[in-house]
Design a protein around this motif. Structure first.
Motif, mmCIF file in Angstrom:
data_model
loop_
_atom_site.group_PDB
_atom_site.id
_atom_site.type_symbol
_atom_site.label_atom_id
_atom_site.label_comp_id
_atom_site.label_asym_id
_atom_site.label_seq_id
_atom_site.Cartn_x
_atom_site.Cartn_y
_atom_site.Cartn_z
ATOM 1 N N LEU A 139 0.834 -1.202 0.000
ATOM 2 C CA LEU A 139 0.000 0.000 0.000
ATOM 3 C C LEU A 139 0.870 1.255 0.000
ATOM 4 C CD1 LEU A 139 -2.721 1.420 0.132
ATOM 5 C CD2 LEU A 139 -2.725 1.050 2.617
ATOM 6 N N ALA A 140 1.931 1.256 0.786
ATOM 7 C CA ALA A 140 2.839 2.399 0.813
ATOM 8 C C ALA A 140 3.450 2.632 -0.562
ATOM 9 C CB ALA A 140 3.936 2.181 1.849
ATOM 10 N N PHE A 180 -2.027 4.140 8.893
ATOM 11 C CA PHE A 180 -1.073 5.109 8.346
ATOM 12 C C PHE A 180 -1.359 6.506 8.879
ATOM 13 C CE2 PHE A 180 0.188 2.863 4.076
ATOM 14 C CZ PHE A 180 0.727 1.818 4.813
ATOM 15 N N GLN A 181 -2.650 6.858 8.973
ATOM 16 C CA GLN A 181 -3.031 8.173 9.473
ATOM 17 C C GLN A 181 -2.650 8.320 10.943
ATOM 18 O OE1 GLN A 181 -6.761 10.916 8.612
ATOM 19 N NE2 GLN A 181 -7.382 9.270 9.976
ATOM 20 N N ASN A 182 -2.909 7.302 11.741
ATOM 21 C CA ASN A 182 -2.540 7.353 13.158
ATOM 22 C C ASN A 182 -1.035 7.490 13.351
ATOM 23 O OD1 ASN A 182 -5.222 7.081 13.900
ATOM 24 N ND2 ASN A 182 -5.102 4.853 14.129
ATOM 25 N N GLU A 183 -0.279 6.938 12.403
ATOM 26 C CA GLU A 183 1.182 7.016 12.454
ATOM 27 C C GLU A 183 1.719 8.308 11.832
ATOM 28 O OE1 GLU A 183 3.460 4.728 13.852
ATOM 29 O OE2 GLU A 183 1.563 4.094 14.789
ATOM 30 N N GLY A 184 0.827 9.150 11.337
ATOM 31 C CA GLY A 184 1.243 10.441 10.801
ATOM 32 C C GLY A 184 1.807 10.403 9.391
ATOM 33 N N MET A 185 1.526 9.329 8.648
ATOM 34 C CA MET A 185 2.063 9.220 7.284
ATOM 35 C C MET A 185 1.116 9.775 6.229
ATOM 36 S SD MET A 185 4.036 5.522 7.300
ATOM 37 C CE MET A 185 2.785 4.592 8.204
ATOM 38 N N VAL A 186 -0.196 9.694 6.490
ATOM 39 C CA VAL A 186 -1.183 10.212 5.551
ATOM 40 C C VAL A 186 -2.268 10.953 6.318
ATOM 41 C CG1 VAL A 186 -0.783 8.274 3.973
ATOM 42 C CG2 VAL A 186 -2.720 8.190 5.557
ATOM 43 N N SER A 187 -3.048 11.724 5.576
ATOM 44 C CA SER A 187 -4.230 12.376 6.109
ATOM 45 C C SER A 187 -5.415 11.983 5.238
ATOM 46 C CB SER A 187 -4.051 13.901 6.110
ATOM 47 O OG SER A 187 -5.234 14.549 6.544
ATOM 48 N N GLU A 194 -4.082 12.074 1.406
ATOM 49 C CA GLU A 194 -2.965 13.010 1.269
ATOM 50 C C GLU A 194 -1.733 12.447 1.966
ATOM 51 O OE1 GLU A 194 -1.710 17.689 2.065
ATOM 52 O OE2 GLU A 194 -3.643 16.916 2.779
ATOM 53 N N ILE A 195 -0.641 12.357 1.242
ATOM 54 C CA ILE A 195 0.620 11.894 1.824
ATOM 55 C C ILE A 195 1.253 13.060 2.574
ATOM 56 C CG2 ILE A 195 2.940 11.032 1.313
ATOM 57 C CD1 ILE A 195 1.767 9.729 -1.203
ATOM 58 N N VAL A 196 1.518 12.868 3.849
ATOM 59 C CA VAL A 196 2.103 13.948 4.661
ATOM 60 C C VAL A 196 3.517 13.617 5.125
ATOM 61 C CG1 VAL A 196 -0.136 14.813 5.410
ATOM 62 C CG2 VAL A 196 1.009 13.065 6.766
ATOM 63 N N ASP A 197 3.942 12.372 5.026
ATOM 64 C CA ASP A 197 5.306 11.995 5.404
ATOM 65 C C ASP A 197 5.845 11.015 4.358
ATOM 66 O OD1 ASP A 197 7.697 11.209 6.583
ATOM 67 O OD2 ASP A 197 6.882 11.242 8.620
ATOM 68 N N THR A 198 6.377 11.587 3.287
ATOM 69 C CA THR A 198 6.874 10.771 2.176
ATOM 70 C C THR A 198 8.017 9.871 2.612
ATOM 71 O OG1 THR A 198 6.219 12.475 0.588
ATOM 72 C CG2 THR A 198 7.845 10.859 -0.142
ATOM 73 N N LYS A 199 8.914 10.380 3.429
ATOM 74 C CA LYS A 199 10.100 9.615 3.838
ATOM 75 C C LYS A 199 9.718 8.345 4.584
ATOM 76 C CE LYS A 199 13.208 12.398 2.168
ATOM 77 N NZ LYS A 199 14.034 11.959 1.005
ATOM 78 N N ARG A 200 8.754 8.449 5.475
ATOM 79 C CA ARG A 200 8.338 7.256 6.229
ATOM 80 C C ARG A 200 7.675 6.241 5.322
ATOM 81 N NH1 ARG A 200 5.248 8.005 11.659
ATOM 82 N NH2 ARG A 200 5.632 5.768 11.645
ATOM 83 N N LEU A 201 6.867 6.720 4.380
ATOM 84 C CA LEU A 201 6.251 5.795 3.426
ATOM 85 C C LEU A 201 7.316 5.101 2.583
ATOM 86 C CD1 LEU A 201 3.012 7.499 2.017
ATOM 87 C CD2 LEU A 201 3.166 5.500 3.481
#
Length: 207
Positions: A139-140, A180-187, A194-201
């Motif tokens: 998924l990432a 993913f949202q709870n982990e702060g990677m997407v919104s 919306e991808i909010v943390d590209t590096k983590r993904l």
């Protein structure tokens, strides 16, 4: 190719314009012909008996699709559906014309074999992903690829559509996206990821 062979191809090619969501080729029920994409975006997918979809490859500008001319390859039993993901324009070369030119032209035959090898490599890659890679990593990787295709980190895409691409139920996609949202990677918003943390993904996807 000789001038005559070129003339055969260009003289038989028919341009088609289709809207987003149009099914262009449906399994083995038709033999549309070879597709040469002029603009837009097409999706080739397989459909299980239970109605579950999984995308095997996508087609963009200047790509060629052979599986829409499945009658030209009688030893290959692929039940592939091709659908327009965006408003698209493409040229259709009748299968019998393409096959006739291919039988006369060694460069054309070699080119066709290269396309076939490339498509089979994509299918094998997909099988490996499904068998050996966990869904969170798949998924990432999909979200990152979609961001590149669309040129934005704000993806207008539903959980059901993501599931159709990856061969998973919408509920499974929703649970993972919420993680993913709870982990702060997407919104997440309605119809939007919306991808909010590209590096983590990227780290999760193994890139």
């Amino acid at each position: 190719m000789t001038a005559q062979q070129q003339s055969m191809l260009t003289g038989s090619a028919v341009r088609q314009d289709v809207k987003k969501g149009t099914v262009i080729h449906n399994g083995s029920t038709d033999c549309l012909g070879l597709l040469l994409i002029s603009s837009g975006q097409l999706r080739a997918y397989i459909l299980s008996d239970e109605g579950r979809e999984v995308t095997i490859y996508r087609l963009f500008e200047r790509d060629v699709c052979l599986f829409s001319a499945s009658c030209m390859m009688r030893s290959i039993q692929f039940e592939i559906t091709i659908e327009a993901e965006k408003d698209s324009q493409f040229w259709v070369i009748p299968a019998q014309v393409y096959q006739q030119v291919m039988e006369q032209s060694a460069p054309m035959a070699n080119y066709t074999n290269e396309i076939m090898a490339s498509r089979f490599s994509e299918v094998m890659w997909l099988i490996e992903q499904i068998m050996w890679k966990s869904f969170d990593r798949r998924l990432a990787a999909f979200l990152l690829e979609e961001a590149v295709i669309e040129g934005t980190n704000c993806l207008k895409i539903t959980h059901e559509v993501i599931g159709n691409h990856l061969g998973n139920a919408r509920e499974v996609v929703t649970r993972m996206l919420r993680y993913f949202q709870n982990e702060g990677m997407v919104s997440l918003a309605r119809g939007t990821v919306e991808i909010v943390d590209t590096k983590r993904l990227e780290r999760l996807a193994g890139k």
